[in-house]
Structure formats: structure tokens, C-alpha cells
Design an enzyme around this catalytic site. Structure first.
Site, PDB file in Angstrom:
ATOM      1  CD  GLU A 164     -63.245 104.941 -34.264  1.00 48.05           C
ATOM      2  OE1 GLU A 164     -63.999 103.961 -34.376  1.00 48.05           O
ATOM      3  OE2 GLU A 164     -62.643 105.430 -35.225  1.00 48.05           O
ATOM      4  CD  GLU A 352     -58.176 104.523 -36.030  1.00 46.32           C
ATOM      5  OE1 GLU A 352     -59.089 104.123 -36.788  1.00 46.32           O
ATOM      6  OE2 GLU A 352     -57.975 104.047 -34.900  1.00 46.32           O
TER       7      GLU A 352
HETATM    8  C1  GAL Z   1     -61.601 102.338 -36.556  1.00 43.20           C
HETATM    9  C2  GAL Z   1     -60.850 101.587 -35.489  1.00 43.20           C
HETATM   10  C3  GAL Z   1     -59.620 100.898 -35.994  1.00 43.20           C
HETATM   11  C4  GAL Z   1     -59.759 100.323 -37.379  1.00 43.20           C
HETATM   12  C5  GAL Z   1     -60.475 101.259 -38.324  1.00 43.20           C
HETATM   13  C6  GAL Z   1     -60.778 100.686 -39.700  1.00 43.20           C
HETATM   14  O1  GAL Z   1     -62.928 102.497 -36.166  1.00 43.20           O
HETATM   15  O2  GAL Z   1     -60.467 102.462 -34.459  1.00 43.20           O
HETATM   16  O3  GAL Z   1     -59.226  99.966 -35.043  1.00 43.20           O
HETATM   17  O4  GAL Z   1     -60.244  99.056 -37.360  1.00 43.20           O
HETATM   18  O5  GAL Z   1     -61.672 101.712 -37.771  1.00 43.20           O
HETATM   19  O6  GAL Z   1     -61.981 100.025 -39.719  1.00 43.20           O
END
Ligand code: GAL
Length: 443
Positions: A164, A352
Site C-alpha cells: 500500500e 487483505e
Molecule cells: C492495511 C495494512 C495492514 C493492516 C490493515 C488494517 O492498510 O496494510 O498492515 O494494518 O490495513 O488496518
């Protein structure tokens, strides 16, 4: 599901800084997050990532859980300061050994490793030299990517370059709410351009060192909607969409930066050297899409540059998570559908998706996290809806295996499928959502 889509990759995601702990063990150097957490009022619960979930020592226990749940794919990141303590120069054999052991242990358990090279834990020593502002980062990062891929590339085939870039440059270099806590358009655009170049440079190094590599990079994506049908709100939403969703994915896939509606980012041109345009296309095999929520945007003249602000889920009386993020399953569908407008986009993997809720352990020691189950179930369904309509999605990774250090929020938000008892020796308890997920992804 798996039978409907043979070869679909189901997994869970984690990151080094959020789980490993052992922040100074076996020769590890400090990261910008170790330093940032020392500053006043930077971490919501005044905690730090020094111990986290102690994954560095307890990875066999976590892999046993993956094995028990039969989760076939595991995403983790390598900590740059663990393997090159000063960021450049001398490597740390003990740090590399850890990733050797972790990789071997995953493979012995028939779990496929998916490795992110940069999940925000820049070596502090490099930050002292300007970090992502300094174009030399391309050399430093290159050296690091060579080291890691040469060491692990015989066993790890699935790689992601950056996690990201919009999140770490936006929060860390524009708003100052993440490490290293810098602010301003000038610092943002220089960090952003170097991160965009690093995506492509990193991808090409992986290919040169790893036979049969499957190379991606991950991008944060939200469904952005205007608060009203008024023209000002619509234009504000367009600006936010271009910035949050397109700013990095376009150059990585062979298109120019989307500056048409983002004139205030024109300063980026100052950092673009002759020939750079042709160095931005990363020729990725997949894009990792990371998505959690929708953002509803209204015009706001008080907000500098972007002239837009978010209307919170609470204000809109929508359900929300511990992060304050709206629970909006259709958002993943719209994110995926909107990406169809990017010409030449490679296949997508959801790297994710997940939700933080305040879980409770009942008297029988059970964590019946029904909200998380509903969140995952509904999001997976909406992803499949987009797939039925032709979006090429090849995998889904839930965030996250365990509760962990949630950056500037500390340990309060719990994103895990597995509970961590921070008061009781970091005891792991498998939540009901983990069992549900295991059943959902079974052949
Ligand atoms: C994303 C990040 C993760 C995790 C997730 C939840 O932006 O890549 O490391 O923290 O958000 O907030």
C-alpha cells in the site's frame, strides 16, 4: 467455492512489524516505527511494537494453527532492518536465518509462503538519510531486494514489492500520522515518486533472481462515493478516488499519474527525471487489492489542497468497526468493478480484507465473533458477485491471522482470526471466525 474456481488461493495475511516483536534481538536494527512509537501521543494506546505477538519466537505455534485450520497460503513480510540493520551495507546473518527457518517451516507444513518485501518498516538509519525523500532509496531498496530474493527465492515464488504505497506515503509523509511523521505536499510527492519507481525496480529484481516468480505489489482501494448528487461533492469524490485508488496503480500498470483532477500534486514533476516515465511500469503478474470499507466524501473548502472530507459512518448512522470504518460489503464489489476501467490491469488477488471488533472471551473460553464472520462472509460473497461479472480475481487473503499491533492505533483494534491475550503471556485462542473461515475455504 474452491471446486467452482479450482486454483483459487485462499489465505491469511500478516506483516513483520505488527507481529514479530524481538525489535532489537539477534542484531536487528531499529525501524522508523520503533522510533515513531517513542514519540509522545503518536500511538493511540501509548504502546509500541517491541514485543507485538512475539511471532519471531512463536511462529511454530502460529504455523501449527494454520495447519490445524488447513489454511493453504500465508502472507508475511520481511523486516528490512532485521536483515540489513543499517539499511544498506552489512547484512545480518541471524536475521536472514529467521526467514529461512520460517520459510522451511511453512513448506514442511505444506503452506505456501507469499512474501511482501516492504510493509512500512523502513530502517531508521535510512530515515536519518532522508528515507523515501532521498532518491538513493532506489539503490538501498535494490540492494535489500537482491539480498532477500537471492536468499529465499529458491523456495519462495510469490512476491509482493510494496504494501500500500498510498497508505505509507499518505499517512507517513503527507499527514504525519504514521512513521516517520512527516507532513506536506512536497514531502509526499517526492516519497510517492520514489515509491512508484521502487515498485517497478523491485519487481524487475525479483524476476532476475527468482526462477518462476509470481510477482505482484499491493494497493489500498476503497469505494469512494459522493455524499450528495451536488456537483461539488461529486468533484470532491472524484479527486479522492483518483488520489486514494489510482495514484499508484496507474503508473505501476503503464499509465501516467492521474493528475488531471489533482493539480496540487503537479509538484511531483519536479522529482521526475528524464526517462523515469518508462521506468514506472512494473509489469506485474498480479495486483494485490486491499480493501476494507467505503468512503463517503463531501466538498470541504477548509481542507487544504484536496478540498474534500470524509463523512463518517457514525454520522451516516451506518454500522462500523473498531477503526470507525463503515461495514459496507458492497464496497469490495464496487472496488473490483471500478478496476475494470484500468486498461491492461493484471489479475487481482485480494491480499487483505477483514475487520476489527472488540472480541470477548465467554466463560467457556470461546470467542464467538459473529460480526467478523458476517463481515467476511458478506465480503466474500460480494467478491464472487464481481467475479461472476467478469472481474479476474485469483485469490483472497483475510487480514489477519492474529490480533496484532495496528500501527498508530496500537493493540486496541483486534483484526485477528486468532485472539492474542496481551495480559496473559500472549496466549493464542482460535476465534469462531477462524473455524468458520476454515470451513468456507475447504475443498
Ligand atoms: C492495511 C495494512 C495492514 C493492516 C490493515 C488494517 O492498510 O496494510 O498492515 O494494518 O490495513 O488496518
Amino acid at each position: 467455492m474452491s471446486t467452482e474456481n479450482p486454483g483459487f488461493k485462499w489465505g491469511v495475511s500478516t506483516a513483520a512489524l505488527q507481529t514479530e516483536g524481538a525489535f532489537d534481538k539477534d542484531g536487528k536494527g531499529l525501524s522508523v516505527w520503533d522510533e515513531f512509537a517513542k514519540r509522545k501521543r503518536k500511538i493511540g494506546d501509548k504502546s509500541n511494537p517491541s514485543v507485538a505477538t512475539d511471532f519471531y519466537n512463536r511462529y511454530p505455534e502460529d504455523i501449527a494453527i494454520l495447519n490445524q485450520l488447513k489454511i493453504p497460503n500465508f502472507r508475511f513480510s520481511v523486516s528490512w532492518p532485521r536483515v540489513i540493520p543499517m539499511g544498506t551495507g552489512q547484512s545480518n546473518e541471524k536475521g536472514l536465518d529467521f526467514y529461512d527457518r520460517l520459510t522451511d517451516h511453512l513448506l514442511e507444513n505444506n503452506i505456501v509462503p507469499w512474501t511482501t518485501l516492504y510493509h512500512w518498516d523502513l530502517p531508521h538509519e535510512l530515515q536519518k538519510r532522508g528515507g523515501w525523500f532521498n532518491r538513493d532509496i532506489l539503490n538501498w531498496f535494490g540492494e535489500y531486494v537482491h539480498l532477500v530474493t537471492n536468499r529465499l527465492g529458491d523456495r519462495i515464488k510469490n512476491w509482493m514489492v510494496l504494501n500500500e504505497p498510498m497508505a505509507f506515503t499518505g499517512a507517513g509523509y503527507l499527514l504525519g500520522v504514521h512513521a516517520p511523521g512527516e507532513r506536506g505536499i512536497g514531502s509526499f510527492v517526492s516519497a510517492a515518486h520514489h515509491a512508484a519507481l521502487a515498485t517497478a525496480a523491485g519487481a524487475s529484481i525479483i524476476r532476475s533472481n527468482v526462477a518462476n516468480a509470481y510477482v505482484g505489489s499491493t494497493f489500498s482501494q476503497s469505494w469512494v462515493e459522493p455524499h450528495s448528487s451536488g456537483i461539488k461533492d461529486q468533484q470532491a469524490a472524484q479527486r479522492v478516488h483518483d488520489m486514494l485508488n489510482l495514484f499508484f496503480i496507474l503508473p505501476a500498470t503503464g499509465h501516467p499519474y492521474p493528475l488531471k483532477h489533482l493539480k496540487f500534486l503537479n509538484k511531483i514533476e519536479k522529482f521526475i527525471k528524464p526517462g523515469d516515465e518508462s521506468k514506472l511500469n512494473a509489469n506485474l503478474d498480479f495486483v494485490g487489492v486491499q480493501t476494507y470499507t467505503r468512503e463517503v466524501i463531501k466538498y470541504s473548502w477548509t481542507v487544504p489542497f484536496i478540498k474534500a472530507s470524509m463523512v463518517s459512518a457514525i454520522k451516516r448512522k451506518q454500522p462500523y468497526t473498531q477503526m470507525g470504518w463503515e461495514v459496507c460489503p458492497e464496497s469490495i464489489y464496487h472496488v473490483l468493478k471500478n478496476l475494470q476501467s484500468v486498461p491492461g490491469l493484471p489479475p487481482i488477488i485480494i491480499t487483505e480484507n477483514g475487520a476489527a471488533f472488540a472480541d470477548e472471551i465467554n466463560n467457556d473460553g470461546i470467542i464467538n465473533d459473529t460480526e467478523r464472520i458476517a463481515y467476511l462472509d458478506n465480503h466474500i460473497q460480494q467478491m464472487q458477485r464481481a467475479m461472476k461479472e467478469g472481474v479476474d480475481v485469483r485469490g483472497y487473503f483475510a487480514w489477519s491471522l492474529t490480533d496484532n499491533f495496528e500501527w498508530a492505533e496500537g493493540y486496541r483494534p483486534r483484526f485477528g482470526l486468532v485472539h492474542i491475550d496481551y495480559e496473559n503471556n500472549l496466549k493464542r485462542t482460535i476465534k469462531e471466525s477462524a473455524k468458520w473461515y476454515a470451513g468456507r475455504i475447504k475443498d
